[in-house]
Design a protein around this motif. Sequence first.
Motif: not given
Length: 111
Positions: A92-99
Amino acid sequence: QVQLVESGGGLVQPGGSLRLSCAASGFIFRISVMAWYRQAPGMGRELVASISTSGAANYADSVKGRFTISRDNGNNTIYLQMNSLKPEDTAVYYCKGLAFWGQGTQVTVSS
């Protein structure tokens, strides 16, 4: 309200390609470092690639030369172009921005 929405996952044969997208809202995207993570079954979440505000990219050794991260500040979106996919890229691929994290998109590499 911060939102990160991934898309583009799916089932692909080994050697194939996929392009993931992550649309961001609710924070100042253009000044935020963004990243893609992945989590395979029974494993911890690992960093795949990150991209700075200026577009400088870093990659995990396992994907160097095969994956490319990019960003479009005008559309508040980041991308992950994945080529020469291997079964071990299944996760499963997740995007992260800041927290903040997106909900994830499944990538399955199988014949």
